[in-house]
Design a protein around this motif. Structure first.
Motif, mmCIF file in Angstrom:
data_model
loop_
_atom_site.group_PDB
_atom_site.id
_atom_site.type_symbol
_atom_site.label_atom_id
_atom_site.label_comp_id
_atom_site.label_asym_id
_atom_site.label_seq_id
_atom_site.Cartn_x
_atom_site.Cartn_y
_atom_site.Cartn_z
ATOM 1 N N TRP A 1 0.860 -1.224 -0.144
ATOM 2 C CA TRP A 1 0.122 -0.016 0.050
ATOM 3 C C TRP A 1 0.833 1.396 0.006
ATOM 4 O O TRP A 1 2.000 1.278 0.425
ATOM 5 C CB TRP A 1 -0.703 0.110 1.363
ATOM 6 N N LYS A 2 0.396 2.423 -0.625
ATOM 7 C CA LYS A 2 0.963 3.463 -0.776
ATOM 8 C C LYS A 2 0.175 4.463 0.447
ATOM 9 O O LYS A 2 -0.826 4.549 0.383
ATOM 10 C CB LYS A 2 0.890 4.037 -2.057
ATOM 11 N N ARG A 3 1.077 5.025 1.157
ATOM 12 C CA ARG A 3 0.574 6.043 2.093
ATOM 13 C C ARG A 3 -0.251 7.144 1.483
ATOM 14 O O ARG A 3 -1.262 7.513 2.009
ATOM 15 C CB ARG A 3 1.816 6.873 2.870
ATOM 16 N N SER A 4 0.361 7.842 0.353
ATOM 17 C CA SER A 4 -0.675 9.088 -0.069
ATOM 18 C C SER A 4 -1.946 8.458 -0.695
ATOM 19 O O SER A 4 -2.954 9.178 -0.291
ATOM 20 C CB SER A 4 0.264 9.478 -1.179
ATOM 21 N N ASP A 5 -1.904 7.185 -1.199
ATOM 22 C CA ASP A 5 -3.448 6.687 -1.572
ATOM 23 C C ASP A 5 -4.522 6.155 -0.408
ATOM 24 O O ASP A 5 -5.397 6.780 -0.434
ATOM 25 C CB ASP A 5 -2.963 5.379 -2.266
ATOM 26 N N LEU A 6 -3.558 5.804 0.491
ATOM 27 C CA LEU A 6 -4.253 5.410 1.854
ATOM 28 C C LEU A 6 -4.872 6.471 2.468
ATOM 29 O O LEU A 6 -6.072 6.556 3.077
ATOM 30 C CB LEU A 6 -3.351 4.652 2.943
ATOM 31 N N LYS B 1 -9.331 10.445 3.532
ATOM 32 C CA LYS B 1 -9.875 11.970 3.471
ATOM 33 C C LYS B 1 -11.229 11.757 2.891
ATOM 34 O O LYS B 1 -12.111 12.471 3.381
ATOM 35 C CB LYS B 1 -8.962 12.835 3.042
ATOM 36 N N GLN B 2 -11.229 11.327 1.657
ATOM 37 C CA GLN B 2 -12.667 11.146 0.972
ATOM 38 C C GLN B 2 -13.719 10.473 1.985
ATOM 39 O O GLN B 2 -15.002 10.968 1.846
ATOM 40 C CB GLN B 2 -12.264 10.578 -0.218
ATOM 41 N N ALA B 3 -13.400 9.469 2.445
ATOM 42 C CA ALA B 3 -14.468 8.762 3.283
ATOM 43 C C ALA B 3 -14.952 9.603 4.334
ATOM 44 O O ALA B 3 -16.234 9.486 4.759
ATOM 45 C CB ALA B 3 -13.623 7.274 3.877
ATOM 46 N N PHE B 4 -14.119 10.213 5.324
ATOM 47 C CA PHE B 4 -14.667 11.027 6.251
ATOM 48 C C PHE B 4 -15.380 12.223 5.792
ATOM 49 O O PHE B 4 -16.296 12.749 6.364
ATOM 50 C CB PHE B 4 -13.839 11.379 7.303
ATOM 51 N N LYS B 5 -14.758 12.719 4.496
ATOM 52 C CA LYS B 5 -15.560 14.223 4.209
ATOM 53 C C LYS B 5 -17.104 14.055 3.677
ATOM 54 O O LYS B 5 -17.905 14.726 3.829
ATOM 55 C CB LYS B 5 -14.685 14.790 3.242
ATOM 56 N N LEU C 1 -10.055 18.501 16.254
ATOM 57 C CA LEU C 1 -11.525 18.119 16.282
ATOM 58 C C LEU C 1 -12.252 18.079 15.157
ATOM 59 O O LEU C 1 -12.975 17.099 14.907
ATOM 60 C CB LEU C 1 -12.301 19.119 17.347
ATOM 61 N N PHE C 2 -12.190 19.128 14.342
ATOM 62 C CA PHE C 2 -12.940 19.269 13.091
ATOM 63 C C PHE C 2 -12.010 18.755 11.792
ATOM 64 O O PHE C 2 -12.671 18.392 10.986
ATOM 65 C CB PHE C 2 -13.236 20.797 12.956
ATOM 66 N N TYR C 3 -10.965 18.115 11.782
ATOM 67 C CA TYR C 3 -10.242 17.954 10.915
ATOM 68 C C TYR C 3 -9.430 16.422 11.045
ATOM 69 O O TYR C 3 -9.478 15.631 10.259
ATOM 70 C CB TYR C 3 -9.478 18.854 10.145
ATOM 71 N N VAL C 4 -8.252 16.637 11.725
ATOM 72 C CA VAL C 4 -7.317 15.894 11.992
ATOM 73 C C VAL C 4 -7.634 14.593 12.469
ATOM 74 O O VAL C 4 -7.157 13.522 12.075
ATOM 75 C CB VAL C 4 -6.143 16.420 12.893
ATOM 76 N N SER C 5 -8.415 14.337 13.620
ATOM 77 C CA SER C 5 -8.812 13.340 14.339
ATOM 78 C C SER C 5 -9.615 12.464 13.356
ATOM 79 O O SER C 5 -9.283 11.259 13.308
ATOM 80 C CB SER C 5 -9.405 13.641 15.612
ATOM 81 N N PRO C 6 -10.569 12.972 12.580
ATOM 82 C CA PRO C 6 -11.485 12.073 11.672
ATOM 83 C C PRO C 6 -10.730 11.657 10.725
ATOM 84 O O PRO C 6 -10.750 10.555 9.875
ATOM 85 C CB PRO C 6 -12.739 12.912 11.284
ATOM 86 N N TYR C 7 -9.633 12.565 10.120
ATOM 87 C CA TYR C 7 -8.769 12.188 9.095
ATOM 88 C C TYR C 7 -8.130 10.990 9.318
ATOM 89 O O TYR C 7 -8.187 9.899 8.756
ATOM 90 C CB TYR C 7 -7.873 13.628 8.700
ATOM 91 N N ASP D 1 -8.592 8.793 11.990
ATOM 92 C CA ASP D 1 -9.357 7.530 12.112
ATOM 93 C C ASP D 1 -9.973 7.054 10.822
ATOM 94 O O ASP D 1 -9.889 5.704 10.911
ATOM 95 C CB ASP D 1 -10.607 7.964 13.161
ATOM 96 N N ALA D 2 -10.065 7.614 10.036
ATOM 97 C CA ALA D 2 -10.551 7.056 8.625
ATOM 98 C C ALA D 2 -9.473 6.515 7.844
ATOM 99 O O ALA D 2 -9.585 5.411 7.151
ATOM 100 C CB ALA D 2 -11.240 8.423 7.692
ATOM 101 N N THR D 3 -8.315 7.085 8.050
ATOM 102 C CA THR D 3 -7.111 6.305 7.546
ATOM 103 C C THR D 3 -6.786 5.176 7.928
ATOM 104 O O THR D 3 -6.473 4.072 7.190
ATOM 105 C CB THR D 3 -5.899 7.410 7.447
ATOM 106 N N TYR D 4 -6.746 4.949 9.037
ATOM 107 C CA TYR D 4 -6.546 3.810 9.982
ATOM 108 C C TYR D 4 -7.582 2.709 9.565
ATOM 109 O O TYR D 4 -7.264 1.517 9.538
ATOM 110 C CB TYR D 4 -6.321 3.907 11.492
ATOM 111 N N ALA D 5 -8.837 3.208 9.416
ATOM 112 C CA ALA D 5 -9.713 2.062 8.966
ATOM 113 C C ALA D 5 -9.551 1.686 7.332
ATOM 114 O O ALA D 5 -9.682 0.637 7.508
ATOM 115 C CB ALA D 5 -11.104 2.971 8.830
ATOM 116 N N GLU D 6 -8.917 2.670 6.798
ATOM 117 C CA GLU D 6 -8.579 2.196 5.402
ATOM 118 C C GLU D 6 -7.237 1.169 5.384
ATOM 119 O O GLU D 6 -7.224 0.348 4.409
ATOM 120 C CB GLU D 6 -8.040 3.402 4.520
#
Length: 272
Positions: free
Chosen positions: A8-13, A18-22, A233-239, A241-246
Motif C-alpha cells: 500500500w502507498k501512504r498517499s493513496d491510503l 480523507k474522502q471517506a470522512f468528508k 477536532l474538526f479535521y485531523v482526528s477524523p482524518y 481515524d478514517a485513514t486507519y480504517a482504510e
C-alpha cells in the motif's frame, strides 16, 4: 503459486481516508471526538503519567531526602494523627481518591473500550456507506459485549506488562495489537485467541510501515496544537481515524481468500 504481498502507498491510503470522512463529515467528527475522549481518559498512559507526578518536583509535590528534616516530618505526622478529625478527613480523602480511580478504571474497561470498538465499526462501515453516529453504540447491542470487554481488557493488560519490561517491546506490541478493535468491530463473536492471532498475522511485516504512517501525521498534530485542538477536532482526528480504517480494510483484503481488493504499488516502497 507465489504468495501475493500486501502493499500500500501512504498517499493513496490517506487520500481514501480523507474522502471517506468528508462524505459523512459531521458524524465522523462526533465519533472521533468520543474516541479521542475515550483514548485520553483511560488506559495505561494515564496511570503512567500519574505515577510520574509523584516523584517529580515540577508538579509541586514536596519531596524529602532520606536523613534530612526527618524530625520535622515526624513531628508533622504526629501532630496530624493527634486530631481525630484530621485522621477522619485523611481517610475520607484517600477513600475518595481510590473510589474515583476505581470508577475511572471500570469505566475504561466496561464502557470506554467498547466505545473504541464501536468507533472502529463506524469507520469501517463509513468506507462503503454513510452510517450515523449511533453506529458507535452498535457493539453494545451485538450480543457479544462480554467477549469484547474480555478481549480489550487483555489487550490493555498485555500492553502494560510488555511496557513494564521495557518501552520498546511495549511499542512493538502496540502495533501488533493495532487491529484488535477493528477485528472485534467486524467479528464481535471471534474468540480472544483468534483475534490476537489474526491481528498479529495482519501486522506481520507492517509494523514499521504503520509507524511511518503515524509519523506522517505529526505535522497535522502540530497544527492541532497550534489551533488549541480546533483543527484536531474538526479535521485531523477524523482524518486519522478514517485513514486507519482504510489500513485495516487494505490489510484484511490482502489476507488469504480476500486478495481481490489488495492495493499494489511496486514503487511505493511500503510492503507487507
Amino acid at each position: 503459486m507465489n504468495e501475493q504481498k500486501i502493499s500500500w502507498k501512504r498517499s493513496d491510503l490517506k487520500w481514501r481516508g480523507k474522502q471517506a470522512f468528508k462524505k459523512n463529515y459531521w458524524s465522523a467528527v462526533l465519533v472521533s471526538l468520543v474516541l479521542a475522549i475515550v483514548m485520553a481518559t483511560g488506559g495505561s498512559g494515564a496511570a503512567t503519567g500519574s505515577a510520574g507526578n509523584v516523584v517529580s518536583p515540577d508538579y509541586g509535590v514536596t519531596t524529602y531526602r532520606l536523613g534530612t528534616d526527618i524530625n520535622g516530618v515526624t513531628s508533622y505526622v504526629s501532630h496530624v494523627f493527634r486530631s481525630p478529625l484530621a485522621v477522619l478527613f485523611a481517610l475520607l480523602s484517600a477513600s475518595a481518591v481510590v473510589a474515583v480511580a476505581l470508577i475511572g478504571i471500570l469505566f475504561h474497561f466496561f464502557v470506554g473500550n467498547v466505545l473504541e470498538v464501536g468507533g472502529r465499526d463506524f469507520y469501517i462501515e463509513n468506507l462503503y456507506s454513510v452510517p450515523g453516529p449511533g453506529k458507535l453504540l452498535s457493539v453494545f447491542r451485538s450480543g457479544n459485549y462480554g467477549n469484547i470487554v474480555k478481549t480489550m481488557f487483555l489487550r490493555d493488560l498485555y500492553l502494560v506488562l510488555w511496557t513494564l519490561l521495557f518501552i520498546i517491546p511495549g511499542v512493538v506490541k502496540s502495533y501488533e495489537y493495532k487491529m484488535i478493535p477493528y477485528l472485534l468491530a467486524e467479528y464481535p463473536d471471534m474468540s480472544t485467541k483468534e483475534v490476537f492471532a489474526k491481528s498479529r498475522e495482519m501486522m506481520n511485516g507492517q509494523k514499521m510501515d504503520t509507524f511511518i504512517l503515524d509519523l506522517s501525521f505529526i505535522p497535522w498534530s502540530v497544527l492541532s496544537a497550534i489551533t488549541a485542538g480546533i483543527a484536531g477536532l474538526f479535521y485531523v482526528s477524523p482524518y486519522k481515524d478514517a485513514t486507519y480504517a482504510e489500513l485495516y480494510d487494505t490489510l484484511a483484503a490482502g489476507m488469504p481468500g480476500n486478495e481481490q481488493q489488495v492495493y499494489e504499488d511496486e514503487n511505493s516502497g511500503i510492503y507487507g
